[in-house]
Write an enzyme that holds these catalytic residues in place. Structure first.
Site, PDB file in Angstrom:
ATOM      1  N   HIS A  85       0.842  -1.209   0.000  1.00  0.00           N
ATOM      2  CA  HIS A  85       0.000   0.000   0.000  1.00  0.00           C
ATOM      3  C   HIS A  85       0.878   1.261   0.000  1.00  0.00           C
ATOM      4  O   HIS A  85       0.604   2.211  -0.740  1.00  0.00           O
ATOM      5  CB  HIS A  85      -0.887   0.052   1.254  1.00  0.00           C
ATOM      6  CG  HIS A  85      -1.907  -1.037   1.367  1.00  0.00           C
ATOM      7  ND1 HIS A  85      -2.043  -1.815   2.488  1.00  0.00           N
ATOM      8  CD2 HIS A  85      -2.862  -1.460   0.503  1.00  0.00           C
ATOM      9  CE1 HIS A  85      -3.042  -2.669   2.315  1.00  0.00           C
ATOM     10  NE2 HIS A  85      -3.549  -2.479   1.113  1.00  0.00           N
ATOM     11  N   LYS A 135     -17.707  -6.712   7.782  1.00  0.00           N
ATOM     12  CA  LYS A 135     -16.441  -7.444   7.919  1.00  0.00           C
ATOM     13  C   LYS A 135     -15.960  -7.455   9.363  1.00  0.00           C
ATOM     14  O   LYS A 135     -16.164  -6.499  10.100  1.00  0.00           O
ATOM     15  CB  LYS A 135     -15.372  -6.782   7.041  1.00  0.00           C
ATOM     16  CG  LYS A 135     -15.183  -7.463   5.703  1.00  0.00           C
ATOM     17  CD  LYS A 135     -13.920  -6.949   5.039  1.00  0.00           C
ATOM     18  CE  LYS A 135     -13.645  -7.646   3.722  1.00  0.00           C
ATOM     19  NZ  LYS A 135     -12.461  -7.074   3.060  1.00  0.00           N
ATOM     20  N   ARG A 194      -1.204  -6.082  -8.599  1.00  0.00           N
ATOM     21  CA  ARG A 194       0.010  -6.892  -8.470  1.00  0.00           C
ATOM     22  C   ARG A 194       0.075  -7.953  -9.548  1.00  0.00           C
ATOM     23  O   ARG A 194       1.151  -8.476  -9.843  1.00  0.00           O
ATOM     24  CB  ARG A 194       0.035  -7.586  -7.092  1.00  0.00           C
ATOM     25  CG  ARG A 194       0.162  -6.636  -5.915  1.00  0.00           C
ATOM     26  CD  ARG A 194      -0.299  -7.270  -4.636  1.00  0.00           C
ATOM     27  NE  ARG A 194      -1.724  -7.572  -4.720  1.00  0.00           N
ATOM     28  CZ  ARG A 194      -2.490  -7.944  -3.705  1.00  0.00           C
ATOM     29  NH1 ARG A 194      -1.956  -8.098  -2.511  1.00  0.00           N
ATOM     30  NH2 ARG A 194      -3.772  -8.192  -3.862  1.00  0.00           N
ATOM     31  N   SER A 210      -2.728  -7.982   2.557  1.00  0.00           N
ATOM     32  CA  SER A 210      -3.063  -7.897   3.986  1.00  0.00           C
ATOM     33  C   SER A 210      -3.421  -9.278   4.529  1.00  0.00           C
ATOM     34  O   SER A 210      -2.994  -9.650   5.623  1.00  0.00           O
ATOM     35  CB  SER A 210      -4.237  -6.941   4.189  1.00  0.00           C
ATOM     36  OG  SER A 210      -3.876  -5.644   3.822  1.00  0.00           O
TER      37      SER A 210
HETATM   38  O1  PNS Z   1      -8.799  -2.975  -0.055  1.00  0.00           O
HETATM   39  P1  PNS Z   1     -10.021  -3.539  -0.696  1.00  0.00           P
HETATM   40  O2  PNS Z   1     -10.841  -4.304   0.295  1.00  0.00           O
HETATM   41  O3  PNS Z   1      -9.706  -4.352  -1.932  1.00  0.00           O
HETATM   42  O4  PNS Z   1     -10.922  -2.277  -1.178  1.00  0.00           O
HETATM   43  C1  PNS Z   1     -12.129  -2.453  -1.852  1.00  0.00           C
HETATM   44  C2  PNS Z   1     -12.841  -1.104  -2.050  1.00  0.00           C
HETATM   45  C3  PNS Z   1     -12.924  -0.355  -0.733  1.00  0.00           C
HETATM   46  C4  PNS Z   1     -12.090  -0.265  -3.048  1.00  0.00           C
HETATM   47  C5  PNS Z   1     -14.271  -1.395  -2.603  1.00  0.00           C
HETATM   48  O5  PNS Z   1     -14.861  -2.399  -1.847  1.00  0.00           O
HETATM   49  C6  PNS Z   1     -15.174  -0.172  -2.607  1.00  0.00           C
HETATM   50  O6  PNS Z   1     -14.969   0.762  -3.347  1.00  0.00           O
HETATM   51  N1  PNS Z   1     -16.178  -0.188  -1.713  1.00  0.00           N
HETATM   52  C7  PNS Z   1     -17.113   0.905  -1.530  1.00  0.00           C
HETATM   53  C8  PNS Z   1     -18.522   0.524  -1.975  1.00  0.00           C
HETATM   54  C9  PNS Z   1     -18.683   0.690  -3.469  1.00  0.00           C
HETATM   55  O7  PNS Z   1     -18.544   1.759  -4.014  1.00  0.00           O
HETATM   56  N2  PNS Z   1     -18.975  -0.442  -4.126  1.00  0.00           N
HETATM   57  C10 PNS Z   1     -19.144  -0.501  -5.554  1.00  0.00           C
HETATM   58  C11 PNS Z   1     -17.794  -0.661  -6.244  1.00  0.00           C
HETATM   59  S1  PNS Z   1     -17.997  -0.775  -7.978  1.00  0.00           S
END
Ligand code: PNS
Length: 161
Positions: A18, A42, A92, A130
């Site tokens: 990150h 979560k 990645r 993570s």
């Molecule tokens: O670190 P992560 O868990 O891969 O992050 C995922 C994240 C936070 C980028 C994604 O879950 C997100 O944007 N969530 C917010 C809800 C949302 O907008 N969902 C629709 C995405 S198309």
């Protein structure tokens, strides 16, 4: 106008992968908002305040143009509120790309002016996630050099609690 990007994620915990992506984003944008998703569904290792504290301690001294915020709901709504032009995500591998692509396209449909910038992680961080860090640490393996030092300290504290 300042170029502002959002780097969203759960950061549970923050890894050197990150941090690498944040460093790259800071070279491209004037302001980078590291946006921690509040996801009540979560069960995280670190609480939201704990993750915010870690993000502040690691990022504030290194990256003056970074701010740390939380968000819930749709990322595109948060991006509109903050008037950000871009979303940053790190990739990645092809697997990451396949995970990201539907989100990129959905976010584009919801907010056509918002660009997603996929940044490629450095080679040494290309296997760092993570979830892998938590698994290895919990089973007694070393994750030295793969996450910030403060993350290891906090994980040790959690284990002894
Ligand atoms: O670190 P992560 O868990 O891969 O992050 C995922 C994240 C936070 C980028 C994604 O879950 C997100 O944007 N969530 C917010 C809800 C949302 O907008 N969902 C629709 C995405 S198309």
């Amino acid at each position: 106008m300042a170029r502002r990007a959002i780097y969203p994620g759960t950061f549970d915990p923050l890894t050197n992968g990150h941090v690498d992506i944040i460093a790259r984003a800071c070279r491209l944008f004037d302001e980078v908002i590291v946006a921690l998703l509040i996801n009540p569904g979560k069960q995280p290792l670190f609480s939201v305040p704990e993750r915010i504290e870690i993000l502040n301690e690691v990022l504030k001294p290194r990256f003056p143009q970074v701010s740390i915020e939380t968000f819930s709901g749709l990322l595109v709504d948060f991006a509109r509120e903050r008037q950000a032009q871009a979303v940053i995500r790190g990739v990645r591998s092809i697997k990451d790309y396949e995970y990201e692509l539907p989100m990129v396209l959905m976010n584009r449909r919801l907010h056509p002016e918002l660009e997603t910038v996929l940044l490629v992680a450095s080679e040494e961080n290309s296997y760092v996630s993570s979830s892998l860090m938590k698994e290895v640490f919990n089973l007694g393996g070393s994750i030295e050099g793969l996450v910030p030092e403060i993350v290891i300290e906090r994980m040790r504290q959690k284990k002894t609690q």
